[in-house]
Design an enzyme around this catalytic site. Structure first.
Site, short mmCIF file in Angstrom:
data_model
loop_
_atom_site.label_atom_id
_atom_site.label_comp_id
_atom_site.label_asym_id
_atom_site.label_seq_id
_atom_site.Cartn_x
_atom_site.Cartn_y
_atom_site.Cartn_z
N GLY A 281 0.81 -1.20 0.00
CA GLY A 281 0.00 0.00 0.00
C GLY A 281 0.85 1.25 0.00
O GLY A 281 2.03 1.23 -0.34
N ASP B 245 5.87 -11.64 7.57
CA ASP B 245 6.65 -10.84 6.62
C ASP B 245 7.82 -10.14 7.32
O ASP B 245 8.05 -8.95 7.13
CB ASP B 245 5.75 -9.82 5.92
CG ASP B 245 6.36 -9.30 4.61
OD1 ASP B 245 7.27 -9.96 4.07
OD2 ASP B 245 5.92 -8.25 4.13
#
Length: 494
Positions: free
Chosen positions: A2, A120
């Site tokens: 994003g 992540d």
């Protein structure tokens, strides 16, 4: 995943925040509900660990894009600090492990424990921020977001996979259910890279298939192969290689095992006081909560000589006749030979006063601009034996007397804590001092000026309620800073 925007929270006095809009757009209500659940868990987690970026709000934009609001941190990505010197490596890895461990142990929401796996872990998701106590404070970014994005697709392929291929565990690439050992694998990849500047594998391409083959079938390079001149403790080398095991059962089974090994490493560099490169030295704008380390003070002799008149003036004070004889706290201007200073008057039993004679002191201030300008001033007294003593003051910033009180705080490095006995004759039994960091004093000055131009409102209680909500979150943060300071104790007397 994003875009991130720098913004100002107008409700909290214009403090800087970071807003992340995810690239995915919601098309149905269930996705919004799923995001709200994940965001709520992540926000709760961020209040539990000092080493996880604090999430303060979340929602969905008018065009369906989910977003969440984070504290704004001025630091460097861990990616920019690679390769990392061994002493800093150990300090940074320990803080990363503490943050991950908190998440893996789970967050209690409505009586249910929600463990979180990051999914992540990589250098760009680790931020290193200058800190007056720790030297460097590690913050883990984007907790829970990778899981949320992955759960919106049912098949893990090179197109739908959410993660970063060089750091993914074999089981993550297979789309299997993950546990904490997947994060430990990613941590192993990152630790290898931090020390050597390279990843443990060098596939021919960066496509999904090449990385799948590397993680599943190719043994990792050794640290000695990549950098023969790097002399590591054998325990550390073995730990990193164990984290990179293909099978989850062959890795350390939890972060507690990793932390135990890191803390047992006794290299000369790890024993010494750690220092940051000059590009990461603490600046005036970085501390979130002002708990100064001893170097922030002048020498003891200069402190005593400079502040002795203040102590003498405070000792002469009488308990105000218009105040009740009970355990309360309130600010008051105190006249001294050097002018007026703001003091914090509090009443306690003589026994309790003695408990906090050598306590650590720290403070924080929060300001809301609407619906009515109001400031929360929190002082924490902390004793290892007796725990915390909270001293909150709510100040109406449309009151001219409070302007003088806050202006005085902005002009002085310290303010006196003036202890009166609950027992008659209610005399001043002790005077301690609390330090205000430079950035906090600058902010106080700004807020005084800002409040003069803001309109008053009849909703003063609503502003106070808003501050009370922030106060609950602030208590957790301040206690974490006290815990992180270890043996550093602020026991400066007037």
């Amino acid at each position: 995943m994003g875009e991130v925007f720098l913004a100002e929270d107008t409700l909290l006095g214009g403090i800087s925040v970071a807003i992340k809009f995810l690239s995915q757009t919601f098309s149905e209500g269930k996705m919004q509900q799923d995001f709200a659940r994940e965001a709520r868990i992540c926000a709760a987690l961020s209040q539990q660990s000092l080493h996880i970026v604090r999430v303060t709000d979340y929602g969905v934009s008018e065009n369906g894009k989910p977003f969440y609001v984070m504290e704004y941190l001025c630091g460097k990505s861990l990616k920019d600090l690679i390769p990392t010197p061994l002493p800093i490596f150990i300090a940074v890895c320990r803080q990363i492990c503490l943050g991950l461990q908190c998440a893996h142990q789970g967050i209690n929401i409505d009586g249910k424990i929600y463990p979180l796996i990051h999914r992540d872990i990589k250098p760009v998701n680790i931020l290193v921020v200058p800190d007056p106590i720790l030297g460097q404070l590690v913050k883990i970014l984007d907790f829970g977001i990778a899981k949320f994005l992955t759960t919106q697709t049912t098949i893990v392929t090179s197109k739908s996979f959410h993660g970063t291929l060089p750091y993914c565990s074999p089981e993550q690439l297979d789309g299997n259910e993950l546990d904490s050992r997947s994060d430990i694998y990613s941590l192993g990849v990152m630790m290898f890279e931090m020390l050597t500047g390279q990843k443990p594998w060098q596939p021919e391409t960066d496509f999904f298939g090449a990385w799948y083959k590397a993680h599943h079938f190719q043994p990792p390079l050794t640290i000695a192969d990549v950098n023969p001149n790097l002399k590591l403790p054998e325990k550390l080398n073995d730990l990193i290689m164990a984290c990179l095991a293909k099978s989850a059962s062959d890795r350390p089974q939890n972060l507690g095992e990793v932390l135990k090994i890191l803390e047992s490493i006794t290299t000369d560099g790890a024993k010494e006081k750690l220092s940051l490169p000059s590009t990461l030295q603490p600046s005036a704008s970085t501390p979130q909560v002002a708990i100064p380390a001893s170097p922030a003070f002048p020498s003891s002799s200069s402190v005593h000589s400079e502040l002795l008149p203040v102590k003498q003036a405070c000792k002469k004070l009488m308990w105000p006749k218009d105040k009740p004889i009970q355990e309360i706290v309130f600010p008051q201007l105190v006249d001294t030979e050097q002018g007026s200073v703001t003091g914090l008057l509090l009443m306690m039993s003589l026994q309790n006063i003695s408990k906090y004679n050598s306590s650590m002191r720290c403070n924080q201030f929060i300001f809301v601009t609407s619906p009515h300008p109001m400031l929360l001033w929190v002082t924490l007294l902390y004793s290892q034996e007796f725990g915390p003593k909270w001293l909150p003051c709510y100040l109406d910033m449309k009151n001219s007397h409070n302007h003088k009180i806050v202006s005085s705080l902005a002009e002085n490095e310290r303010y006196p804590l003036i202890f009166f006995t609950l027992e008659a004759p209610n005399f001043c039994a002790n005077v301690l001092s609390s330090y205000i960091a430079l950035d906090q004093r600058q902010m106080l000055k700004k807020w005084v000026e800002q409040s003069q131009s803001l309109p008053a409102s009849s909703y003063l209680q609503l502003s106070k309620n808003l501050l009370k909500q922030q106060y609950q979150q602030l208590q957790s943060r301040m206690l974490q800073y006290v815990a992180a300071s270890g043996s550093i104790r602020q026991s400066m007397y007037y």
